[in-house]
Motif scaffolding. Structure first.
Motif: not given
Length: 256
Positions: A146-150, A168-177, A185-189, A243-246
């Motif tokens: 997924n694509t969030a933003s700083i 919201g995208i950042v917040g749902m990354t871990l629970p979705a994973a 299925v893996r989920v990262c942002t 994980e969310v990667i800046r």
């Protein structure tokens, strides 16, 4: 360099971050389905890349529209393993303006609908399709990026709607994973900073240089190719999950 002999979907795939990702995936041999509202650009990109790249006009906020696009992707002769969400819109408005007017509620709702709800809509439908495929190494069936933003962390003045949607995208990354761990299925942002997309490209050169100067290192705007390389790196790295990667050159945005 490994070949991606699988099917992939890229939302917002006709321009900016999505176009760069579409090109990178196609170059690695993936059968890419481009999901976008920009029909002319999408058709032209699919025709240019040829091979197994196709375009489906898609509204990410509409269930039937996304279902139809996923159905086309799964109809290809390869399993759907990759979904990359780049579709999104921006909006800038103070919560209460200088003249006392409150933030436009419709604009806030639309920003959240496209950026957050649209991302989740594609995530859930793509993951459901991936869950029906045969598991590969370590039981993996697919990955969603997924694509969030700083702005999710450092939202500036006027960015309440945009920051809320990306947060919201950042917040749902871990629970979705965690939800999708049972189907492999893996989920990262990815949370990009200032990237040289068509939106920033419309700014005067002086303004672009001023933005670049504020980035610690490297002192340049991010490039869509930077995003595409990171997205493909996440796809290849089977232990990255939840994980969310800046991707921002160590930028932390000031209030304005």
């Amino acid at each position: 360099m490994t070949s991606f002999d699988v099917a992939a979907v890229v939302t917002g795939g006709a321009s900016g971050l999505g176009e760069a990702t579409t090109r990178a995936l196609a170059a690695r041999g993936a059968a890419v389905t481009v999901l976008d509202l920009q029909e002319e650009r999408g058709q032209a990109l699919a025709a240019e890349l040829g091979g197994h790249t196709t375009f489906v006009r898609t509204d990410v906020t509409d269930e039937a529209s996304v279902q139809a696009a996923i159905a086309e992707a799964t109809a290809k002769d390869r399993p759907l393993r990759i979904a990359i969400n780049c579709a999104g819109i921006g909006w800038a408005q103070r919560t209460v303006g200088r003249n006392g007017e409150p933030h436009d509620l419709g604009a806030f709702t639309r920003t959240v609908m496209v950026n957050l709800v649209g991302t989740f809509n594609v995530l859930r439908l793509a993951a459901a399709a991936m869950a029906t495929t045969e598991a590969g190494e370590d039981g993996e069936r697919g990955v969603v990026v997924n694509t969030a933003s700083i702005a999710a962390y450092d939202g500036q003045i006027g960015q309440a709607a945009y920051a809320a949607s990306k947060g919201g995208i950042v917040g749902m990354t871990l629970p979705a994973a965690r939800d999708l761990s049972s189907v492999g299925v893996r989920v990262c942002t990815i949370a990009p900073g200032l990237v040289d997309t068509p939106l920033l490209g419309s700014l005067p050169e002086e303004a672009r240089q001023a933005l670049s100067a504020g980035i610690p290192f490297p002192k340049r705007l991010g490039r869509p190719d930077d995003f595409a390389r990171l997205a493909l790196g996440i796809v290849e790295h089977g232990y990255l999950n939840g994980e969310v990667i800046r991707m921002d050159g160590a930028l932390r945005m000031a209030p304005r």
